[in-house]
Scaffold this motif. Structure first.
Motif, PDB file in Angstrom:
ATOM      1  N   THR A 131       0.851  -1.192   0.000  1.00  0.00           N
ATOM      2  CA  THR A 131       0.000   0.000   0.000  1.00  0.00           C
ATOM      3  C   THR A 131       0.884   1.239   0.000  1.00  0.00           C
ATOM      4  N   LEU A 132       0.602   2.159  -0.907  1.00  0.00           N
ATOM      5  CA  LEU A 132       1.385   3.385  -1.025  1.00  0.00           C
ATOM      6  C   LEU A 132       0.648   4.529  -0.346  1.00  0.00           C
ATOM      7  N   TYR A 133       1.358   5.292   0.489  1.00  0.00           N
ATOM      8  CA  TYR A 133       0.794   6.461   1.161  1.00  0.00           C
ATOM      9  C   TYR A 133       1.576   7.696   0.737  1.00  0.00           C
ATOM     10  N   SER A 134       0.889   8.605   0.043  1.00  0.00           N
ATOM     11  CA  SER A 134       1.514   9.850  -0.380  1.00  0.00           C
ATOM     12  C   SER A 134       1.342  10.878   0.740  1.00  0.00           C
ATOM     13  N   GLN A 135       2.078  10.648   1.816  1.00  0.00           N
ATOM     14  CA  GLN A 135       1.945  11.448   3.031  1.00  0.00           C
ATOM     15  C   GLN A 135       3.313  11.645   3.684  1.00  0.00           C
ATOM     16  N   GLU A 136       3.366  12.598   4.601  1.00  0.00           N
ATOM     17  CA  GLU A 136       4.526  12.743   5.476  1.00  0.00           C
ATOM     18  C   GLU A 136       4.249  12.018   6.785  1.00  0.00           C
ATOM     19  N   VAL A 137       5.295  11.457   7.371  1.00  0.00           N
ATOM     20  CA  VAL A 137       5.199  10.925   8.730  1.00  0.00           C
ATOM     21  C   VAL A 137       5.478  12.070   9.689  1.00  0.00           C
ATOM     22  N   VAL A 141       5.814   6.097  17.403  1.00  0.00           N
ATOM     23  CA  VAL A 141       5.802   5.574  18.767  1.00  0.00           C
ATOM     24  C   VAL A 141       6.112   4.086  18.692  1.00  0.00           C
ATOM     25  N   PHE A 142       6.965   3.625  19.605  1.00  0.00           N
ATOM     26  CA  PHE A 142       7.347   2.217  19.631  1.00  0.00           C
ATOM     27  C   PHE A 142       7.010   1.634  20.991  1.00  0.00           C
ATOM     28  N   ASP A 143       6.293   0.511  20.989  1.00  0.00           N
ATOM     29  CA  ASP A 143       6.095  -0.196  22.251  1.00  0.00           C
ATOM     30  C   ASP A 143       6.609  -1.622  22.103  1.00  0.00           C
ATOM     31  N   ASP A 144       6.349  -2.465  23.077  1.00  0.00           N
ATOM     32  CA  ASP A 144       6.945  -3.799  23.076  1.00  0.00           C
ATOM     33  C   ASP A 144       6.560  -4.618  21.859  1.00  0.00           C
ATOM     34  N   ASN A 145       5.299  -4.542  21.464  1.00  0.00           N
ATOM     35  CA  ASN A 145       4.790  -5.440  20.434  1.00  0.00           C
ATOM     36  C   ASN A 145       4.516  -4.791  19.093  1.00  0.00           C
ATOM     37  N   ARG A 173      15.271   8.649  11.532  1.00  0.00           N
ATOM     38  CA  ARG A 173      16.527   8.515  12.286  1.00  0.00           C
ATOM     39  C   ARG A 173      16.658   9.636  13.312  1.00  0.00           C
ATOM     40  N   GLN A 174      16.350  10.851  12.893  1.00  0.00           N
ATOM     41  CA  GLN A 174      16.454  11.987  13.805  1.00  0.00           C
ATOM     42  C   GLN A 174      15.395  11.931  14.895  1.00  0.00           C
ATOM     43  N   HIS A 175      14.177  11.544  14.531  1.00  0.00           N
ATOM     44  CA  HIS A 175      13.092  11.485  15.505  1.00  0.00           C
ATOM     45  C   HIS A 175      13.369  10.462  16.582  1.00  0.00           C
ATOM     46  N   GLU A 176      14.050   9.385  16.221  1.00  0.00           N
ATOM     47  CA  GLU A 176      14.355   8.336  17.196  1.00  0.00           C
ATOM     48  C   GLU A 176      15.735   8.522  17.835  1.00  0.00           C
ATOM     49  N   ASN A 177      16.310   9.714  17.640  1.00  0.00           N
ATOM     50  CA  ASN A 177      17.554  10.116  18.321  1.00  0.00           C
ATOM     51  C   ASN A 177      18.710   9.152  18.079  1.00  0.00           C
ATOM     52  N   ILE A 178      18.806   8.672  16.850  1.00  0.00           N
ATOM     53  CA  ILE A 178      19.968   7.855  16.475  1.00  0.00           C
ATOM     54  C   ILE A 178      21.066   8.810  16.002  1.00  0.00           C
ATOM     55  N   SER A 179      22.144   8.863  16.716  1.00  0.00           N
ATOM     56  CA  SER A 179      23.219   9.792  16.387  1.00  0.00           C
ATOM     57  C   SER A 179      24.033   9.281  15.202  1.00  0.00           C
ATOM     58  N   VAL A 180      24.708  10.206  14.538  1.00  0.00           N
ATOM     59  CA  VAL A 180      25.437   9.911  13.312  1.00  0.00           C
ATOM     60  C   VAL A 180      26.853  10.453  13.405  1.00  0.00           C
ATOM     61  N   LEU A 181      27.815   9.624  13.029  1.00  0.00           N
ATOM     62  CA  LEU A 181      29.195  10.106  12.871  1.00  0.00           C
ATOM     63  C   LEU A 181      29.289  10.756  11.499  1.00  0.00           C
TER      64      LEU A 181
END
Length: 394
Positions: A131-137, A141-145, A173-181
């Motif tokens: 399914t294609l979504y022509s939208q912005e995220v 939110v991430f939970d256990d399951n 990547r930025q929203h989930e605070n994954i840092s980048v070298l």
């Protein structure tokens, strides 16, 4: 709560589309979210793309596995290159190779990015489980399951696994605070398409000079090539502002009689060049692939191939986990993917940095060293064959 999607891919570029298409032959519900996803719908026969990529053997086999390689070839827009020619301007360093000398049919393929995107898009569009979504995220939110993506229209998509394939400035990547070298290459790339006075004869050319690198990637038209000119930022900006006549003159000063005089076919685009390496490729229910995970200098044309290798390994990992009835979103189940892709990417990043450092500037010692190094490779056929096999992923 039932899971609406097994996999949700943020980013509908080459790597995101390829990942969705490769997963579609499994019993999975897949979403691709990209506000510009439908830009890939039309392909104009007379429009040559500004950006093109050099595909190695592994990427070609991946496209065959997905099922779009024959369609790409039928389009008439796939140009194999059978020769490479690399030299230093005002120096003695030189390296060349022809596929026939090693029993290979070619050394790779040059394809416009928008052509690949077009065929991947239509494959995805025709798949019953994509399914294609022509939208912005706008939120995640991430939970256990489960993971949840909220789109700009306030629709929420639950998924077992989120794949971040949204490019070098990845939102997820930025929203989930994954840092980048990061490390600046102190180069910007000017990219355009040119018509050359002399036909390219399926030869990819690359010229090193003290302030940069000029590369010609041969396109399906015998006298047209994608030009990638990486140089210092100020000079790149000046090149973009020159008249077409003056730009062609500056280019001719570097290339001389190798390609003859050049005529611009497309506008000139400027891209800052930066090495990036995400400290994590995998988090709970999130995987980064392609430019969202890493970017490298384009001098060897390996950036898109690294992305497709990420995609191919992730797809095979997901399929294996499904066959074993394992959770595809757990970090523990994705560790082997992360280890392999981080290792391969680090090797390529180090190689690109070494090559760029060696050819940056006009230091006499470095000039002598690169002359000896390149010419040694050029005259040592077994060594050259091994390097070609590595680059081609044979």
């Amino acid at each position: 709560m039932s899971i609406q999607f097994d996999v949700a891919i943020v980013g509908g570029g080459l790597v995101g589309l390829a990942t969705a298409c490769a997963l579609s032959d499994y019993d999975l519900n897949i979403a691709i979210i990209d506000k510009n996803i439908h830009q890939h719908e039309c392909l104009q026969a007379d429009k040559i793309g500004i950006r093109a990529s050099a595909l190695n053997g592994a990427s070609q086999r991946y496209f065959t596995q997905i099922g779009i390689w024959d369609d790409l070839c039928s389009s008439g827009r796939v140009q194999e290159f059978t020769e490479i020619d690399v030299w230093e301007k005002n120096g003695q360093a030189h390296l060349s190779a022809q596929a026939k000398d090693y029993g290979y049919p070619n050394l790779g393929y040059i394809i416009e990015n928008h052509v690949m995107s077009h065929y991947l898009y239509h494959y995805a569009l025709a798949s019953n489980n994509i399914t294609l979504y022509s939208q912005e995220v706008i939120d995640s939110v991430f939970d256990d399951n489960c993971a949840f993506l909220t789109l700009a229209d306030q629709v929420t998509l639950p998924a077992k696994l989120i794949i971040g394939a949204d490019g070098a400035n990845s939102w997820i990547r930025q929203h989930e605070n994954i840092s980048v070298l990061e490390r600046n290459y102190i180069h910007h790339a000017l990219i355009t398409t040119v018509e050359t006075e002399y036909p390219h004869h399926a030869c990819a050319k690359q010229i090193f000079y003290p302030n940069g690198i000029v590369a010609f990637l041969p396109l399906y038209h015998p006298n047209r090539s994608c030009l990638v000119w990486s140089t210092k930022p100020d000079y790149a900006a000046n090149l973009a502002l020159l008249s077409e006549t003056e730009f062609s003159y500056q280019l001719f000063q570097l290339t001389g009689d190798k390609v003859g005089h050049c005529q611009l076919i497309n506008p000139r685009m400027i891209f800052p060049l930066k090495a990036r390496f995400a400290k994590q490729f995998v988090k709970h229910r999130l995987v980064l692939v392609g430019d969202a995970a890493h970017t490298i200098h384009p001098l060897a044309g390996q950036g898109v191939n690294l992305g497709f290798q990420d995609s191919a390994l992730l797809v095979s990992t997901i399929k294996k986990l499904i066959d074993e009835n394992q959770d595809i979103g757990l970090v523990s189940n994705l560790k082997s993917f992360q280890f392999t892709r981080r290792k391969d990417t680090m090797v390529m990043l180090a190689a690109m940095q070494t090559i760029q450092d060696m050819f940056n500037g006009d230091n006499l010692f470095k000039k002598a060293l690169r002359t000896v190094g390149m010419n040694t490779i050029d005259y040592c056929s077994p060594l050259k064959k091994q390097l070609i096999k590595y680059a081609m992923k044979i």
